[in-house]
Enzyme design. Sequence first.
Site, PDB file in Angstrom:
ATOM      1  N   ASP A   1     -29.915  12.270 -77.634  1.00 45.37           N
ATOM      2  CA  ASP A   1     -28.865  11.798 -76.706  1.00 45.37           C
ATOM      3  C   ASP A   1     -28.340  10.418 -77.086  1.00 45.37           C
ATOM      4  O   ASP A   1     -27.763   9.743 -76.244  1.00 45.37           O
ATOM      5  CB  ASP A   1     -29.442  11.620 -75.278  1.00 45.37           C
ATOM      6  CG  ASP A   1     -29.414  12.881 -74.479  1.00 45.37           C
ATOM      7  OD1 ASP A   1     -28.876  13.876 -74.968  1.00 45.37           O
ATOM      8  OD2 ASP A   1     -29.937  12.859 -73.350  1.00 45.37           O
TER       9      ASP A   1
ATOM     10  N   CYS B   1     -28.328  25.971 -60.926  1.00 44.73           N
ATOM     11  CA  CYS B   1     -27.871  26.956 -61.913  1.00 44.73           C
ATOM     12  C   CYS B   1     -28.946  27.242 -62.952  1.00 44.73           C
ATOM     13  O   CYS B   1     -28.854  28.220 -63.688  1.00 44.73           O
ATOM     14  CB  CYS B   1     -26.548  26.536 -62.557  1.00 44.73           C
ATOM     15  SG  CYS B   1     -26.543  24.909 -63.285  1.00 44.73           S
TER      16      CYS B   1
ATOM     17  N   CYS C   1     -19.831  18.501 -60.267  1.00 40.14           N
ATOM     18  CA  CYS C   1     -21.244  18.866 -60.398  1.00 40.14           C
ATOM     19  C   CYS C   1     -22.130  17.827 -59.696  1.00 40.14           C
ATOM     20  O   CYS C   1     -21.925  16.620 -59.839  1.00 40.14           O
ATOM     21  CB  CYS C   1     -21.587  18.966 -61.884  1.00 40.14           C
ATOM     22  SG  CYS C   1     -23.340  19.193 -62.185  1.00 40.14           S
TER      23      CYS C   1
ATOM     24  N   CYS D   1     -25.480  31.925 -62.113  1.00 41.34           N
ATOM     25  CA  CYS D   1     -25.314  30.459 -62.150  1.00 41.34           C
ATOM     26  C   CYS D   1     -23.973  30.063 -61.549  1.00 41.34           C
ATOM     27  O   CYS D   1     -23.883  29.090 -60.779  1.00 41.34           O
ATOM     28  CB  CYS D   1     -25.453  29.941 -63.578  1.00 41.34           C
ATOM     29  SG  CYS D   1     -24.396  30.786 -64.763  1.00 41.34           S
TER      30      CYS D   1
ATOM     31  N   CYS E   1     -26.108  36.770 -71.802  1.00 42.21           N
ATOM     32  CA  CYS E   1     -25.785  36.625 -70.373  1.00 42.21           C
ATOM     33  C   CYS E   1     -25.356  37.971 -69.778  1.00 42.21           C
ATOM     34  O   CYS E   1     -25.561  38.227 -68.590  1.00 42.21           O
ATOM     35  CB  CYS E   1     -24.665  35.597 -70.179  1.00 42.21           C
ATOM     36  SG  CYS E   1     -25.236  33.888 -70.272  1.00 42.21           S
TER      37      CYS E   1
HETATM   38  S1  SF4 Z   1     -27.650  32.753 -64.757  1.00 41.80           S
HETATM   39 FE1  SF4 Z   1     -25.868  32.157 -65.989  1.00 41.80          FE
HETATM   40  S2  SF4 Z   1     -26.702  31.391 -67.891  1.00 41.80           S
HETATM   41 FE2  SF4 Z   1     -28.351  32.557 -66.902  1.00 41.80          FE
HETATM   42  S3  SF4 Z   1     -28.108  34.642 -67.744  1.00 41.80           S
HETATM   43 FE3  SF4 Z   1     -26.952  34.593 -65.854  1.00 41.80          FE
HETATM   44  S4  SF4 Z   1     -24.862  34.091 -66.520  1.00 41.80           S
HETATM   45 FE4  SF4 Z   1     -26.240  33.551 -68.217  1.00 41.80          FE
HETATM   46  S1  SF4 Z   2     -25.443  24.470 -59.726  1.00 40.89           S
HETATM   47 FE1  SF4 Z   2     -25.279  23.560 -61.796  1.00 40.89          FE
HETATM   48  S2  SF4 Z   2     -23.097  23.105 -62.028  1.00 40.89           S
HETATM   49 FE2  SF4 Z   2     -23.449  23.442 -59.862  1.00 40.89          FE
HETATM   50  S3  SF4 Z   2     -23.825  21.433 -58.990  1.00 40.89           S
HETATM   51 FE3  SF4 Z   2     -25.824  22.268 -59.545  1.00 40.89          FE
HETATM   52  S4  SF4 Z   2     -26.206  21.524 -61.653  1.00 40.89           S
HETATM   53 FE4  SF4 Z   2     -24.012  21.257 -61.233  1.00 40.89          FE
END
Ligand code: SF4
Ligand code: SF4
Length: 340
Positions: free
Chosen positions: A126, A236, A206, A186, A180
């Site tokens: 990073d 997510c 986010c 997500c 996916c």
């Molecule tokens: S949750 Fe999102 S990143 Fe994970 S498999 Fe499903 S679509 Fe893909």
């Molecule tokens: S679910 Fe993922 S994209 Fe949405 S606010 Fe939380 S960290 Fe951010």
Amino acid sequence: MLPTDTLTERCREKALELGFDVCGFVSIDVELRRDYYLQWIEEKQHGTMAWMERNNDRRLEPRNILPEARSILMVGLNYYQDDPDMRGRIAKYALGKDYHKLMYKRLKLLCTWMREQGGAQKPYVDTGPILEKPIAAQAGLGWVGKSTLLLHRKHGTFLFLGSIITTLELSPDNVENDHCGSCTRCVDICPTNAFPTPYKLDATRCISYLTIEHQGSIPVEFREAIGDRIYGCDDCLDVCPWNRWAQKTRESKFHFSGLPDLADTLSWTDEDFSEHFQGTPIKRLKFPRWKRNVCVVLGNIGTTADLKVLQSLAQSDDEIVAEHASWAITKIEERSSNGE
Ligand code: SF4
Ligand code: SF4
């Protein structure tokens, strides 16, 4: 000099011996979606993270980092652990000590070994203009999913990434397919609708950005959606089916070392805050933003028992903290008058 395939495998063995969980390789001429990145910046979806606008000559063309470079080595370190039982949530990556130093030290050791094999190296955690996720995907560490995170078949999304640009010629790994499929968990779970489309994140919406990177007042439209998240968000990640096999990290430094009740942290001094979060990612938040975030969380999950400390904060000289404390008081009083 060892034959390329042998050198590549010895490099991988060294990386794993140093404690990394995964390691892969890709040519310095890695394919990157340059137009996609530039458009994302153009659309200002990176918010105030101005560093993402700089050094794009190197970020989008890794060869410009080290002109003689031939390959990129990517490593991943598993940081998964269960959420601790407490009021409020902290993103898993930030529950323990900061990963940068630990990983950088190990990458430097790997660079020393690679130098003995005749290479010149530049390691990054990073710390430079490197598009870690797409490069890691090209190096066979997984695929960039609809969540825009890197998914590894075994470790899921809970990997810290590091890289070494090297002049050594190393054999590239096979690229992983996108698995996916029809899943959209997500995208569907995101409390702030931060995905305008799958595979694209509007960072300005986010919760990780709003609670960590964003400096000022948290826009009122997002405060309820933040829920009990004090620092970052894992929604997510937690919902991703590829995380069902995630194992607890082997790194004891990443383990959670406890936190007093949220309301009690509001009575801390700046020194108490620095001391408690010494060596953790949360320290760079600084105490005023911690208080701002805790006020939002208490506004969402607090009780009348939290009002006293919030009332005192509402008199704070820090206008942002005072305003967030007042917002929290109003929310708790509303819930209380509704008998909740
Ligand atoms: S949750 Fe999102 S990143 Fe994970 S498999 Fe499903 S679509 Fe893909
Ligand atoms: S679910 Fe993922 S994209 Fe949405 S606010 Fe939380 S960290 Fe951010």
